[in-house]
Enzyme design. Structure first.
Site, PDB file in Angstrom:
ATOM      1  N   ASN A   1      -8.217   4.639  -2.235  1.00 31.48           N
ATOM      2  CA  ASN A   1      -7.639   3.396  -1.735  1.00 31.48           C
ATOM      3  C   ASN A   1      -7.044   2.610  -2.905  1.00 31.48           C
ATOM      4  O   ASN A   1      -7.145   3.026  -4.062  1.00 31.48           O
ATOM      5  CB  ASN A   1      -8.713   2.578  -1.004  1.00 31.48           C
ATOM      6  CG  ASN A   1      -8.125   1.547  -0.061  1.00 31.48           C
ATOM      7  OD1 ASN A   1      -6.909   1.363   0.026  1.00 31.48           O
ATOM      8  ND2 ASN A   1      -8.989   0.851   0.669  1.00 31.48           N
TER       9      ASN A   1
ATOM     10  N   HIS B   1      -2.044   0.981   7.055  1.00 33.96           N
ATOM     11  CA  HIS B   1      -2.448   1.053   5.649  1.00 33.96           C
ATOM     12  C   HIS B   1      -2.245   2.454   5.089  1.00 33.96           C
ATOM     13  O   HIS B   1      -2.665   3.442   5.698  1.00 33.96           O
ATOM     14  CB  HIS B   1      -3.916   0.644   5.518  1.00 33.96           C
ATOM     15  CG  HIS B   1      -4.384   0.500   4.104  1.00 33.96           C
ATOM     16  ND1 HIS B   1      -3.674  -0.188   3.152  1.00 33.96           N
ATOM     17  CD2 HIS B   1      -5.495   0.967   3.464  1.00 33.96           C
ATOM     18  CE1 HIS B   1      -4.332  -0.159   1.999  1.00 33.96           C
ATOM     19  NE2 HIS B   1      -5.431   0.552   2.164  1.00 33.96           N
TER      20      HIS B   1
ATOM     21  N   CYS C   1       0.832  -1.207   0.000  1.00 36.36           N
ATOM     22  CA  CYS C   1       0.000   0.000   0.000  1.00 36.36           C
ATOM     23  C   CYS C   1       0.862   1.251   0.000  1.00 36.36           C
ATOM     24  O   CYS C   1       0.503   2.275  -0.587  1.00 36.36           O
ATOM     25  CB  CYS C   1      -0.924  -0.004   1.204  1.00 36.36           C
ATOM     26  SG  CYS C   1      -0.047   0.020   2.793  1.00 36.36           S
TER      27      CYS C   1
END
Length: 339
Positions: A303, A282, A147
């Site tokens: 995201n 994250h 990520c």
């Protein structure tokens, strides 16, 4: 006496009938849920190693669907959906790095903050960098805990667009394969700031098409055709949503969040509110802010879990909450590249 016996038999008969009806309904419900699980498996390409694993995952799927439906029946500003994580327990989702991969910083070297003197009262009420063409389409990191690379690249794509007028989809895989001599360790996790450092030292990044994403660690490929670069990076003052707003009003900003809660796991739409952890795991990107129709202020975030998660891959989280760390800790470690 005869009448009492007849009444007793009638009651017992009703109870047996009710039990049979309930049992039949449960079997019917289970059959419907099993069929739903099969459709979900087909949609997400899920294959289990044996029948025992499939049976176990079905029970997890069933429990998650029940949680989602129960939550959505409540009074909330946002709702949940059955997505690609529906056969994972929350413990599995929380502790696996395969869908996240941010490693919190132990020490952040102080940097400048060029937006310090921006007048917050003069900022626009709403910002959405998608409308300015500074956000590439939603990507999917898949089963790789990188990520950090997707967050850093998305922030870089934004500043490159704002400084050159060109929106270029850049290579996350180049970071995954080549940025491995510091904190960043490919699919095992990393930091956006370290990614920015590598990009500066590397002279930029090549395009996504030239060095495509593989969702796995690989050997660094020699590519000399970097198409975009950055000059530096800066950290937004920690635990300060006002400072974060100043930055986001000027460019997309990398942020880290605690993405382990079940409501994050199954987020589908609306403005996420309520309690949330701050164990950062994250990396995502703040690409704007605004206010919902009910007056709730929110951050708009990109995201890297594909378009089936959230609002076609995007997320809205409550802004300016009482906890200075921000919703799910998003104000704790924001940073952005400079051009």
């Amino acid at each position: 006496m005869a009448m009492a016996k007849a009444l007793l038999f009638a009651i017992l008969g009703c109870l047996c009938l009710c039990s049979a009806v309930l049992a039949a309904r449960e079997l019917s419900d289970d059959a419907a849920m099993a069929a739903r699980h099969e459709r979900w498996m087909a949609q997400y390409g899920r294959v289990y190693r044996d029948d025992a694993e499939k049976a176990r995952r079905f029970e997890v799927f069933k429990a998650n669907v029940a949680f989602i439906e129960s939550f959505n029946a409540g009074n909330h500003n946002f709702w949940l959906g059955v997505n690609q994580f529906a056969d994972l327990t929350n413990d599995e989702f929380r502790w696996t790095k395969t869908n996240k991969g941010f490693i919190p910083s132990t020490t952040r070297v102080p940097t400048g903050f060029r937006y310090e003197n921006v007048n917050i009262d003069a900022l626009p009420a709403t910002v959405d960098w998608r409308t300015k063409g500074a956000v590439t389409p939603i990507k999917d990191q898949g089963q790789c805990g990188c990520c950090w690379a997707f967050s850093a690249v998305a922030a870089m794509e934004g500043i490159v667009k704002l400084s050159t007028g060109k929106l270029i989809s850049l290579s996350e895989q180049e970071l995954v394969d080549c940025d491995v001599h510091g904190e960043d360790q490919g699919c095992e996790g990393g930091l956006m700031d370290d990614a920015f450092k590598f990009i500066i030292k590397n002279g930029g990044l090549t395009t996504e098409s030239n060095y495509p994403y593989a969702a796995a660690d690989d050997k660094c490929k020699s590519v000399s055709n970097s198409v975009a670069s950055i000059k530096g990076y800066e950290d937004v003052p920690a635990n300060n949503e006002a400072a974060l707003m100043k930055a986001v009003a000027n460019q997309p900003v990398s942020v880290a969040v605690d993405g382990g809660d079940m409501t994050f796991q199954f987020y589908k739409g609306g403005v996420m509110t309520g309690s949330c952890g701050t164990d950062l795991d994250h990396g995502i990107v703040a690409i704007g802010y605004g206010k919902a129709s009910d007056g709730t202020k929110y951050w708009l975030l990109k995201n890297s879990w594909g378009t089936t998660w959230g609002e076609n891959g995007f997320l809205r989280m409550e802004k300016d909450i009482s906890d200075k760390r921000g919703m799910c800790g998003l104000a704790m470690e924001p940073s952005y590249p400079t051009a």
